[in-house]
Design a protein around this motif. Structure first.
Motif, PDB file in Angstrom:
ATOM      1  N   SER A 159      34.301  39.645  29.521  1.00 53.09           N
ATOM      2  CA  SER A 159      33.473  38.828  30.408  1.00 53.09           C
ATOM      3  C   SER A 159      33.254  39.571  31.715  1.00 53.09           C
ATOM      4  O   SER A 159      34.087  40.389  32.123  1.00 53.09           O
ATOM      5  N   PRO A 161      32.830  39.768  35.885  1.00 51.52           N
ATOM      6  CA  PRO A 161      33.484  39.073  37.002  1.00 51.52           C
ATOM      7  C   PRO A 161      32.631  37.926  37.526  1.00 51.52           C
ATOM      8  O   PRO A 161      31.403  37.991  37.512  1.00 51.52           O
ATOM      9  N   ASP A 162      33.300  36.860  38.001  1.00 51.21           N
ATOM     10  CA  ASP A 162      32.559  35.736  38.569  1.00 51.21           C
ATOM     11  C   ASP A 162      32.270  35.986  40.050  1.00 51.21           C
ATOM     12  O   ASP A 162      32.686  37.002  40.631  1.00 51.21           O
ATOM     13  N   GLY A 163      31.549  35.042  40.653  1.00 50.98           N
ATOM     14  CA  GLY A 163      31.145  35.195  42.042  1.00 50.98           C
ATOM     15  C   GLY A 163      32.310  35.324  43.003  1.00 50.98           C
ATOM     16  O   GLY A 163      32.241  36.084  43.976  1.00 50.98           O
ATOM     17  N   GLY A 164      33.378  34.579  42.737  1.00 50.23           N
ATOM     18  CA  GLY A 164      34.549  34.654  43.623  1.00 50.23           C
ATOM     19  C   GLY A 164      35.172  36.038  43.615  1.00 50.23           C
ATOM     20  O   GLY A 164      35.510  36.588  44.681  1.00 50.23           O
ATOM     21  N   TRP A 165      35.316  36.603  42.414  1.00 47.85           N
ATOM     22  CA  TRP A 165      35.895  37.949  42.325  1.00 47.85           C
ATOM     23  C   TRP A 165      34.989  38.958  43.011  1.00 47.85           C
ATOM     24  O   TRP A 165      35.461  39.841  43.736  1.00 47.85           O
ATOM     25  N   THR A 167      32.838  38.519  45.482  1.00 45.66           N
ATOM     26  CA  THR A 167      32.882  38.390  46.936  1.00 45.66           C
ATOM     27  C   THR A 167      34.161  38.983  47.509  1.00 45.66           C
ATOM     28  O   THR A 167      34.131  39.744  48.482  1.00 45.66           O
ATOM     29  N   GLN A 195      35.772  47.681  35.216  1.00 42.40           N
ATOM     30  CA  GLN A 195      34.681  46.742  35.463  1.00 42.40           C
ATOM     31  C   GLN A 195      33.327  47.431  35.375  1.00 42.40           C
ATOM     32  O   GLN A 195      32.364  46.871  34.837  1.00 42.40           O
TER      33      GLN A 195
END
Length: 403
Positions: A159, A161-165, A167, A195
């Motif tokens: 998957s 990374p999401d927005g929190g990661w 930022t 990544q």
């Protein structure tokens, strides 16, 4: 278009594509950190906004698409030159292995935005197609284009990374890259590779499609045939470039038409994904057609002559760009990452490229290859290759390409 003129045009194309790659790399991965491009941009001046918009329209995904196609052309040229060599296949494998080694060194020790590793791995996939009829390269290219368009619906073993990661990491990475020591940056660079590798896996079908397409363009004689009709080539280049830039503007939301993804049919979603994926390629094709057409006209050819030496030394110049930008933007150098806008970054790219164009021209007056091109060729053949031009040689960098 005579053979020497075709290769001249390819070298000019490679040189111009390298400028686009440099400008985009500087803007998205040196002026700011690599993962910041996936976040909302911070407030910027009108001049910086104009520069960023121009870079996005002109070069984003277009320059690397052209560069990838040219890698396929170069691979096909090498295969053609080695066709009668008893160890031609082995030499091509050695060539790709050497490129893989260069790429890994570049990725871990200089800059993790490296593209050479992906090209080497893609080259191993493409290599068998070079021993088959040329039409299979075109068929494979089309198949991988559709595979790339289908990537949003293909289950992946990882998957993103999401927005929190993103930022959190962007803040940490900016602090380390802009003011950290060489060892601090080395540790972060290595830590980011997993990544970044996910992004390479995602675009790998597109890379394969472009390399196969470039190989087909050379092996089928399409480049030669296009050169016989400069007027048609010029018209096609203008049309493809205009259409590509128009679709780029639409994709970026400069027009009010937006698909309702929530209610769109699967077929429409796939078609839009295919269109978005092919827009940069269409634009890159337009650029290539314009340069190939220009090579048939004396004045335009003279105006493009400066790009040929830097295209012949594209490998050396690409690595040199990474090393120089690290010294300019990272903490162990001048640390410009924290305070460079898009306009200033574009100015740095233009200045660096101009210097490389001059150095490349001077270098090739007395040398057959660029430094890394020579080393690559030496590793490929397993024996030291001639480097200096013979005294009194009248061959110039504008005539033929040796790599």
């Amino acid at each position: 278009m005579p053979p020497a003129q075709r290769v001249w045009a390819i070298d000019a194309l490679r040189g111009l594509a390298l400028f686009g790659v440099l400008a985009i790399n500087l803007d998205t991965e040196f002026r700011r950190t690599v993962f910041e491009q996936f976040l909302a941009p911070p407030p910027e001046s009108a001049v910086d906004h104009m520069a960023a918009t121009a870079l996005s329209f002109a070069f984003e995904f277009k320059a690397i698409s052209l560069f990838s196609m040219l890698f396929g052309v170069g691979l096909a040229i090498q295969h053609e030159r080695l066709a009668d060599h008893p160890r031609g296949g082995v030499l091509l494998i050695r060539r790709l292995l050497a490129l893989l080694g260069f790429g890994l060194i570049h990725m871990f020790l200089i800059w993790n935005g490296d593209i050479l590793t992906e090209y080497a791995l893609a080259g191993f996939v493409v290599l068998p197609a070079l021993f088959a009829p040329a039409r299979l390269s075109l068929m494979g290219s089309v198949a991988f284009v559709f595979a790339y368009a289908a990537m949003p619906w293909i289950p992946l073993p990882f998957s993103f990374p999401d927005g929190g990661w993103l930022t959190h990491h962007a803040l940490e990475a900016r602090a380390i890259y802009s003011s950290g020591s060489f060892l601090d940056i080395l540790r972060l660079r290595i830590a980011e590779v997993p990544q970044i590798a996910k992004l390479h896996v995602y675009i790998f079908p597109r890379t394969l499609a472009l390399i196969l397409l470039g190989a087909w363009l050379w092996r089928s004689g399409a480049i030669r045939e296009m050169g016989k009709r400069p007027a048609a080539l010029l018209a096609s280049g203008l049309l493809l470039t205009a259409a590509g830039l128009f679709l780029t503007a639409q994709e970026k939301g400069y027009f009010e038409w937006h698909p309702d993804w929530a209610h769109a049919s699967p077929a429409l979603r796939f078609a839009l994904s295919l269109l978005n994926g092919m827009t940069p390629v269409m634009t890159a094709f337009g650029y290539a057609a314009l340069i190939l057409a220009a090579s048939g006209y004396g004045r335009a050819r003279s105006a493009l002559q400066w790009a040929v030496p830097i295209g012949r030394m594209a490998f050396s110049n690409y690595i040199a760009q990474s090393a120089i930008l690290c010294l300019l933007f990272y903490g162990y150098g001048l640390g410009w990452m924290s305070n460079t806008g898009a306009a200033a970054g574009l100015g740095v790219a233009c200045g660096l490229f101009a210097i490389q164009a001059v150095i490349s021209r001077i270098w090739l007056r007395t040398h057959r290859f660029g430094p890394l091109e020579w080393l690559w060729r030496t590793l490929m053949y397993g024996q030291r290759q001639p480097w200096h031009r013979p005294a009194g040689s009248k061959r110039t960098a504008s005539v033929v390409s040796r790599h």
